[in-house]
Design an enzyme around this catalytic site. Structure first.
Site, mmCIF file in Angstrom:
data_model
loop_
_atom_site.group_PDB
_atom_site.id
_atom_site.type_symbol
_atom_site.label_atom_id
_atom_site.label_comp_id
_atom_site.label_asym_id
_atom_site.label_seq_id
_atom_site.Cartn_x
_atom_site.Cartn_y
_atom_site.Cartn_z
ATOM 1 C CG HIS A 199 32.353 41.786 45.149
ATOM 2 N ND1 HIS A 199 32.666 40.944 44.102
ATOM 3 C CD2 HIS A 199 31.120 41.427 45.566
ATOM 4 C CE1 HIS A 199 31.648 40.120 43.892
ATOM 5 N NE2 HIS A 199 30.694 40.389 44.761
ATOM 6 C CD GLU A 239 24.117 42.869 47.308
ATOM 7 O OE1 GLU A 239 23.282 43.612 46.778
ATOM 8 O OE2 GLU A 239 25.174 42.530 46.765
ATOM 9 C CG ASN A 273 26.290 36.555 50.423
ATOM 10 O OD1 ASN A 273 27.386 36.273 50.929
ATOM 11 N ND2 ASN A 273 26.151 36.852 49.139
ATOM 12 C CD GLU A 319 28.489 37.588 45.830
ATOM 13 O OE1 GLU A 319 28.692 38.616 45.172
ATOM 14 O OE2 GLU A 319 27.392 37.282 46.290
ATOM 15 C CG ASP A 358 35.401 40.267 42.349
ATOM 16 O OD1 ASP A 358 35.366 41.084 43.277
ATOM 17 O OD2 ASP A 358 34.466 40.142 41.525
HETATM 18 C C1 XIL Z 1 26.470 39.891 39.513
HETATM 19 C C2 XIL Z 1 26.798 38.983 38.347
HETATM 20 O O1 XIL Z 1 28.136 38.606 38.438
HETATM 21 C C3 XIL Z 1 26.534 39.723 37.057
HETATM 22 O O2 XIL Z 1 26.655 38.824 35.976
HETATM 23 C C4 XIL Z 1 25.144 40.323 37.035
HETATM 24 O O3 XIL Z 1 24.996 41.109 35.875
HETATM 25 C C5 XIL Z 1 24.908 41.163 38.252
HETATM 26 O O4 XIL Z 1 25.156 40.394 39.417
HETATM 27 N N1 XIL Z 1 26.834 40.712 44.512
HETATM 28 C C6 XIL Z 1 26.066 39.600 44.308
HETATM 29 C C7 XIL Z 1 26.082 38.926 43.005
HETATM 30 O O5 XIL Z 1 25.474 39.091 45.272
HETATM 31 O O6 XIL Z 1 24.865 38.296 42.723
HETATM 32 C C8 XIL Z 1 26.433 39.877 41.893
HETATM 33 O O7 XIL Z 1 26.567 39.138 40.695
HETATM 34 C C9 XIL Z 1 27.717 40.617 42.212
HETATM 35 C C10 XIL Z 1 27.538 41.417 43.476
#
Ligand code: XIL
Length: 437
Positions: free
Chosen positions: A269, A189, A234, A298, A300
């Site tokens: 996401h 990020e 990422n 990641e 979802d």
């Molecule tokens: C999130 C985890 O899923 C949570 O458990 C934690 O509280 C916060 O981080 N982007 C990312 C991940 O790169 O590391 C994040 O994970 C979700 C968003």
């Protein structure tokens, strides 16, 4: 047995199931609660025990010719090495990402004091079961202790001090797991177009102290310590055309300088409506000519389109819609399988997802397996789409609408149990997809 007694047993069993389901949605394990059933009649000895479906196809086999199929887990998921959570992991996934355990606040909470008590079991589990491991993450603005950026007087440190700290951290963490991690999210990020810094870079403390050079150094140090791990940049919202272009330009600048960037990670996401399937297709296409690997890191799919709605149960029409959308998006990934070599879902079951505490506390059902580890329509859409019913609008009343339980305030994030709350997790208020705003 006397009918009244049968009634009592049934009632007790029902109460146990309901109670255990509530506990699981709070992140507690129903199989722990199940131990209490021994006091009552044995007709239904363990109505709450979680069991996986052993005979359904393994996701990793379904996608064997395409890409690795991964998921993210907290270390609590493998407390029992042969429990149902572990069984689900072993059956369906050939890649694992530690959800929080390899982040800086977990591995080096104080300078030079490394702690691998939470990361080691995950790495060991993956290695012992022949599951690949993605490393997440070495350099990030979040879940990183304040000491990294400050001196004892509380002032920002010099670039030289920051790089020395970064180097020690990367050498120690990536060095410990050298050869066991196939891909590292070296930086996470680093872009935030809303910050209006040159190149769309995030105006983080990393950036304020060291400018873009911190990204270069992170890749250089990571390559030195683990030459065989693929090194990734990422980020989220990489489908959005402006941010996507910033990311493309950044990778190009880095590569032109000889910085060892091997791949781009698209967090993905996403929501039930946005982004469009076409935009995700364009996202992968946009990076093709950089000759780097691409991974979905990641994924979802929130069922909501805003921060206000909240359902007590998952409406059937949304279940079906989600399934069809998963299918269409995976079709895109498959189409680009020469580019995309790994797809990770951010969590294995709906009872354990960060989206139940972010951006607000509410139910959400973003993953492929439900709270009881059973395959959802989203799973079947990827495995045998004929098993997904046609879309229906009839199901609106199958769910009740209760509004958001509690707004998540910075520093008060209250993730589900089993997901360790980082001190600075906050609400990630800056990271939302437009559809969830
Ligand atoms: C999130 C985890 O899923 C949570 O458990 C934690 O509280 C916060 O981080 N982007 C990312 C991940 O790169 O590391 C994040 O994970 C979700 C968003």
């Amino acid at each position: 047995m006397h009918p009244a007694r049968i009634g009592l047993v049934v009632l007790l069993a029902a109460l146990l199931v309901a109670g255990a389901q509530a506990m699981r949605s709070n992140g507690e394990k129903t199989n722990q609660a199940a131990g209490q059933t021994t006091d009552i009649e044995m007709e239904n000895p363990d109505p709450t025990a979680l069991t996986i479906q052993p005979d359904i196809p393994s996701l990793k086999d379904v996608f064997a010719g395409d890409f690795k199929l991964g998921t993210a887990i907290p270390v609590s998921a493998i407390t029992s090495q042969d429990g149902p959570d572990a069984q689900l992991l072993i059956k369906h996934f050939n890649s694992i990402t530690a959800e929080n355990e390899l982040k800086w606040d977990a591995t080096e909470p104080r300078e030079g004091q490394f702690d691998f008590t939470r990361a080691d079991p995950i790495v060991k589990f993956a290695v012992n079961n022949g599951i690949g491991l993605r490393g997440h993450t070495l350099v990030w603005h979040s879940q990183t202790p304040d000491w990294v950026f400050h001196d004892e007087a509380g002032n920002l440190v010099s670039k030289e001090v920051l790089f020395a700290r970064m180097k020690q951290h990367i050498q120690t963490v990536a060095g410990r797991y050298k050869g066991q991690i196939y891909a590292w999210d070296v930086v996470n990020e680093v872009l935030e177009p809303g910050d209006h810094a040159p190149g769309g870079l995030r105006n983080s403390l990393w950036y304020q102290i060291a400018g873009e050079e911190y990204i270069e150094k992170a890749f250089i140090y990571a390559r030195e310590v683990d030459p065989n791990a693929k090194l990734f940049i990422n980020d989220y919202n990489t489908n959005m055309p402006d941010k996507r272009q910033d990311l493309y330009d950044l990778i190009k600048r880095l590569k032109d300088k000889g910085i060892p960037v091997d791949g781009v990670g698209h967090q993905t996401h996403i929501g039930i409506e946005y982004p469009s399937v076409q935009e995700l297709d364009d996202m992968v296409t946009a990076f093709r000519d950089l000759a780097i690997e691409q991974q979905i890191t990641e994924m979802d799919m929130s069922i909501y389109t805003n921060d206000v709605d909240a359902y007590d149960t998952f409406p059937l029409d949304l279940q079906i819609k989600q399934a069809k959308r998963y299918q269409a998006i995976f079709d895109v990934f498959r189409k680009h399988k020469d580019q995309v070599n790994s797809v990770t879902i951010w969590g294995k079951d709906d009872g354990n997802t960060w989206l139940r505490s972010f951006p607000v506390n509410r139910n959400n059902w973003p993953l492929l397996f439900d709270e009881r580890l059973q395959a959802k329509y989203a799973y079947w859409a990827l495995v045998d789409p004929d098993r997904v019913p046609e879309e229906t609008s009839q199901a609106a009343d199958s769910a009740t609408h209760s509004g958001v339980w509690q707004v998540c305030h910075d520093e008060e994030a209250n993730p589900t149990e089993g997901v360790v709350a980082p001190e600075n997790a906050g609400c990630f208020a800056d990271r939302l997809q437009p559809n969830t705003r």
